[in-house]
Motif scaffolding. Sequence first.
Motif, short mmCIF file in Angstrom:
data_model
loop_
_atom_site.label_atom_id
_atom_site.label_comp_id
_atom_site.label_asym_id
_atom_site.label_seq_id
_atom_site.Cartn_x
_atom_site.Cartn_y
_atom_site.Cartn_z
N ARG A 253 0.87 -1.17 0.00
CA ARG A 253 0.00 0.00 0.00
C ARG A 253 0.90 1.22 0.00
NH1 ARG A 253 -3.93 -0.43 4.66
NH2 ARG A 253 -4.80 -2.00 3.27
N CYS A 254 0.92 1.93 -1.11
CA CYS A 254 1.85 3.07 -1.26
C CYS A 254 3.26 2.59 -0.95
CB CYS A 254 1.45 4.23 -0.35
SG CYS A 254 -0.23 4.79 -0.68
N ASN A 255 3.86 3.19 0.09
CA ASN A 255 5.26 2.86 0.33
C ASN A 255 5.49 1.80 1.39
OD1 ASN A 255 6.83 4.47 -1.39
ND2 ASN A 255 6.05 6.26 -0.33
N PHE A 256 4.42 1.24 1.93
CA PHE A 256 4.69 0.24 2.95
C PHE A 256 3.90 -1.04 2.71
CE2 PHE A 256 0.76 1.25 5.11
CZ PHE A 256 0.59 2.60 4.91
N THR A 257 4.35 -2.04 3.44
CA THR A 257 3.80 -3.38 3.26
C THR A 257 2.86 -3.69 4.41
OG1 THR A 257 5.90 -3.98 2.30
CG2 THR A 257 4.47 -5.78 2.94
N VAL A 258 1.76 -4.30 4.09
CA VAL A 258 0.76 -4.66 5.09
C VAL A 258 0.59 -6.17 5.07
CG1 VAL A 258 -1.67 -4.42 5.73
CG2 VAL A 258 -0.45 -2.47 4.75
N LYS A 259 0.65 -6.76 6.25
CA LYS A 259 0.38 -8.21 6.32
C LYS A 259 -1.01 -8.37 6.96
CE LYS A 259 5.18 -9.51 6.83
NZ LYS A 259 6.24 -9.83 7.77
N THR A 260 -1.80 -9.18 6.34
CA THR A 260 -3.14 -9.37 6.89
C THR A 260 -3.60 -10.79 6.62
OG1 THR A 260 -5.36 -8.42 7.00
CG2 THR A 260 -4.33 -8.54 4.83
N ALA A 261 -4.82 -11.10 7.04
CA ALA A 261 -5.35 -12.44 6.85
C ALA A 261 -6.78 -12.34 6.38
CB ALA A 261 -5.30 -13.22 8.16
N LEU A 262 -7.07 -13.09 5.33
CA LEU A 262 -8.43 -13.14 4.80
C LEU A 262 -9.14 -14.33 5.46
CD1 LEU A 262 -10.08 -11.74 2.52
CD2 LEU A 262 -9.20 -13.47 0.97
N LYS A 263 -10.30 -14.08 6.02
CA LYS A 263 -11.03 -15.16 6.69
C LYS A 263 -12.35 -15.37 5.95
CE LYS A 263 -12.70 -16.58 11.24
NZ LYS A 263 -13.10 -16.14 12.57
N PRO A 264 -12.38 -16.32 4.99
CA PRO A 264 -13.63 -16.54 4.24
C PRO A 264 -14.73 -17.05 5.16
CG PRO A 264 -11.76 -17.59 3.16
CD PRO A 264 -11.31 -17.19 4.53
N PHE A 265 -15.95 -16.75 4.82
CA PHE A 265 -17.06 -17.17 5.67
C PHE A 265 -17.45 -18.64 5.47
CE2 PHE A 265 -16.98 -13.05 7.02
CZ PHE A 265 -17.57 -12.09 6.21
N TYR A 266 -17.19 -19.18 4.28
CA TYR A 266 -17.54 -20.58 3.97
C TYR A 266 -18.96 -20.91 4.43
CZ TYR A 266 -12.48 -21.23 3.26
OH TYR A 266 -11.16 -21.12 2.85
N ASP A 267 -19.93 -20.19 3.93
CA ASP A 267 -21.31 -20.36 4.39
C ASP A 267 -21.85 -21.78 4.18
OD1 ASP A 267 -22.20 -17.03 3.29
OD2 ASP A 267 -21.62 -17.77 5.27
#
Lengths: 463, 653
Positions: free
Chosen positions: B460-474
């Motif tokens: 994102r622009c000049n920096f790095t973001v670590k995140t986690a996607l949590k699918p709902f799996y309905d």
Amino acid sequence: MRLVLINVILFIIAVTGCSAPPPEQKPDASKILTSLQEEINKAVKGIEPSLVYAELSGARSVSSMTGMVISSDGKILLPTYLSRIGVTERVQVYLQEKEYEASLVQADDRLKISIVKIQTESSLSAVNLGNAYLTQPGQFVIGVVNGGKNNDFRTFVDVGFIRGMSDDAEFDQVYSLGLTVNPGAVMLTLDGKVIAAQLKGSGTSDYARTKPEGWIISNEIQKCLSKLLAKSSSEKEKVSEEEKQKVRPWLGFGWSPINEDYAEMTGFPKKSILVRYVIKNSPIEKDGLRPDDLILEVDNKPLTKIGSKALEQQFIKYIDPEVDREIIFKVLRPPEADKFETIKSRFIKKPETREFRAEDIGVVVQEITDTTLYERNLLIINGVLVNNVIQGSPASASSSGHNSMINRDDVIVEINRMAISNIDDFIKAIEAIRREKPAVILLKLAIGSRTSFVAINLKAGKK
Amino acid sequence: MRNVFNMGQNNITSFPIPKTFGIVCYLCLILISHSVSFTQEDINGLDEIGARLLKKVDPSVVTIQHEKGLGSGFIISPDGYIITNGHVISLLDRDSEDPKEVARFITVIMSDEKRYRAKVIGHSLDPDVALLKIEPEQTLSAIDLGDSDLVRAGNRVYAYGSPGGLKRTLTAGILSNIERIDLGTFTRVFQTDAPINPGNSGGPLLNEKGEVIGMNTYGGRGEGIGFAIQVNVIKVLKEHFLKYGRFRKSDLPVCFWQHLDDNLSFAFGIDKGILINFVEDGSYINQAGLQTGDIITEIDGQKVSARTEAEISDITWNLTIREVGNPITLKIARPVIPLSGTKKASFTEHIIETMLLEDEPAVEFGWQLGELKELRYDDLGLGVKEITAMTQYYYELPHRKGVRVVRAQPNSAASRADIQIRDIITSINNQPINHIRDFQKEIEKSLSERMKFIPLVIQRCNFTVKTALKPFYDLAPTNKPRKKILVCLPSQEAEHFELVRRFLITNGAQYLLASDTENVTTFDNIVIKIGITFGEILSFNYDGIILMTGKNVKDYWNHPDVLRIVKYCLGNKKAIGAIGGASLAIINADPQASGKKLTTAEEYSSVMLEKKANYTGKEVQVDGLIITTTGFDNKTVKTFLNSYKDVLIGLSD
């Protein structure tokens, strides 16, 4: 409240005699209400001398509000942030139907309050700020506001209840039912103590809303007033607004609340702040903070909220930035789940970025620092950043129709094909232009990561 | 070559006007005004022109209608080729994954009210041109195409079309300007004060001879301001559509150029040429020798000069329409640095010999929809596009690795992961993402494995973001069995397969593909290997079925094994979803199902009515465990899938 009722009942017993009333006799409701009314009247009468009506005349508008006297020598708290008083703003204060011109003592732009002073012949009656943390949901409260010029400065009163208190915003607030929202309105308990006020720092942007909005509690107001009054007594001369803007407390890092799911996935604490970036040579970098660190505590106070918004607000509240303030962070340093560090640092005045106004061309530029890279989302560090294109200048005349050739956030990287790496190069180039007086100069701009040439006719526009 | 950021510059000078010269001019004006005053005869002549023109062109101008709009068009060949605007037949749905999606059922209404179904041969949104084909019963009257290079501002023109649905409306005006590039279109357009309103789009702008000199395209900016695409541009696009089915643009990647106006010419010390604003290091054209700051003085031995934006627009156009693969020779003047700031600068000259390559798909920017398809996972609330060179430069991205986020719906798994629009996803599950194909592969692998958290790294622009996607799996909730779906496909041109497939994996469902052949083709010409044939399904342990539609849906809705499976589902509380004509299988499987509320594709509605089914005509119809849809477009199918999911979730385990 319970105390009042007990008093009422005891009073009734005393008057009617000590014999217990026959079982079928109920308490006299009208007497209870009369007593309540008397308490309300007493509280209102007690606060009236301490409330003022104020009118703020700005460049284009006039706004009115209720203010509170906070000291006997004439200091008054107003629910607005004043910065141009005496320049483009004027404050008239009306107390007991007398008009006074107010001067600014101090102002706080977070809580959005100002302390002004009026010159009076006699001592004034200051408000009695109570302890809002002692209140209970369901407690009777009174809302009081000065009706202003149109109402002959009469006091307007609401009676309501406390619905509850909230600490998930920047400032702790209390919510009520039944009290009308008005700028500067005060909330009293039945014993006449001010426990909250309607201020902009509550997060409301529109005073006219009738739904229950937060009232900033007296404890927050007291904290802010103490800071402001301490500052004003140590300042020998008035600090200009421009200078105040420049004095911004700074540590040198970017952060955001940790994403909950990411925390759960990695096993990191959910109640933590993730350090996104750390500026090189900043105080906090020298004191040991690193990108990807997780801040768990501020000044030994653990972060307790979960959820982006609440955590963010709590962190902002805790860091309470102030130049020279020392701060302690307890951080967790991934990837280890048990490696903790204590970082002690101190806020400094945010380093100024050098700016230069090149009238010849018609641009105001600044140097590009690491901080600028992050704050202005730039992709390159060499060059100078355009902050402003001066209207009517050659640079502003170099346009076609509605499109401008040079814009704010463009980066000048060459002048006449000579590289501009920093503001000193730029100043040298401008000096050369002044000496040589060319008719046209050629700029190379960086827009993102690509470039564009612009030729400025120095005879165009007005200088 | 790109010239999107070209701005003209004006040298401000003034000339004193001598007194005698002014008097002479005044006298000339008096003489001229007498010589051009209109007589009654002239006025009658103008009326005649209009009437004659109308009579001539009327048989050649048509109204074009489809499910989402209306416009005009004109016949250019006796066998039924019709020109209109790209935006007339495009769905222009900013919410669509494919900006090039066109209306399914386009009807052309002739001047004699005869109606024909039209096929789209090719279309483009910029230049805004489309070519349709109808199959007329008799030879049609084709309109004459003029030459837009011969027009002049001030020429009298006529617009003909269906403004506001009012067919066969003729309006008149003049050409107010013939060099408009302010709209940000690829080519310059004509500006006219002939009234042009919604419904006029696609209709002809005619000269007094009744020849088409432009196509009415944009209006509504103000009274007396309308714009038309030049007919010479239309001619070129027509040839491209016939040959390639699309506008196949040539390019020399990656560079931006602009016109050399007076000030730039002075600054560089060169009179004529085209200025190269930027050449990407290491790019194709850079490797051929072009550099930032060069000035092109000749192309293929012809001197070139662009002093205005309109001129550079024409030069860019002429290069773009050349054949991909054509050789090209550029003569370059390279200024010696530092510039002296005087007229007599010194240069080195260079010759670059190279070849034209095909241009990338256009990027969406401003009000242009572009041509890049979005890869969207609705149940994650996430949509991404590939990052082309132009994407990088228009959106000021740091590089081209990864995919660009174009959609992050509120209250979705994507927004929970704090993903934002313009983020670049560079890693999924610790695998680097260099291209959109990598993204699809890794995200679907993670979804198929039903990973609770999918680790992402975002730039994102000049920096790095670590995140986690949590699918709902309905369809695979925790502590409950995973839903199992049998997906039945017709063997030819199965429609909406990708949508259904992505829906199932994002929701965590287990699914098996069935058909009557081992391989089926989809509508997008992809061959899919199925898991089981209809005949092999002897026991049924699924929670539901989805009956897909396709080219041979009629064979399919009578297939005995399909009917057997459907009948079983009807009698055993299974969720039955049917798209388009596949709904007929429900009626065929069990006539008692005719009491159920059903819908189907419009072209099969009569069949359903003949079978006395309870046909509602709704886009999506739910009745108990039966969910049917017309399958009209992606949006309708997505609504269907969400209803199907609700029914499945409601099924007791």
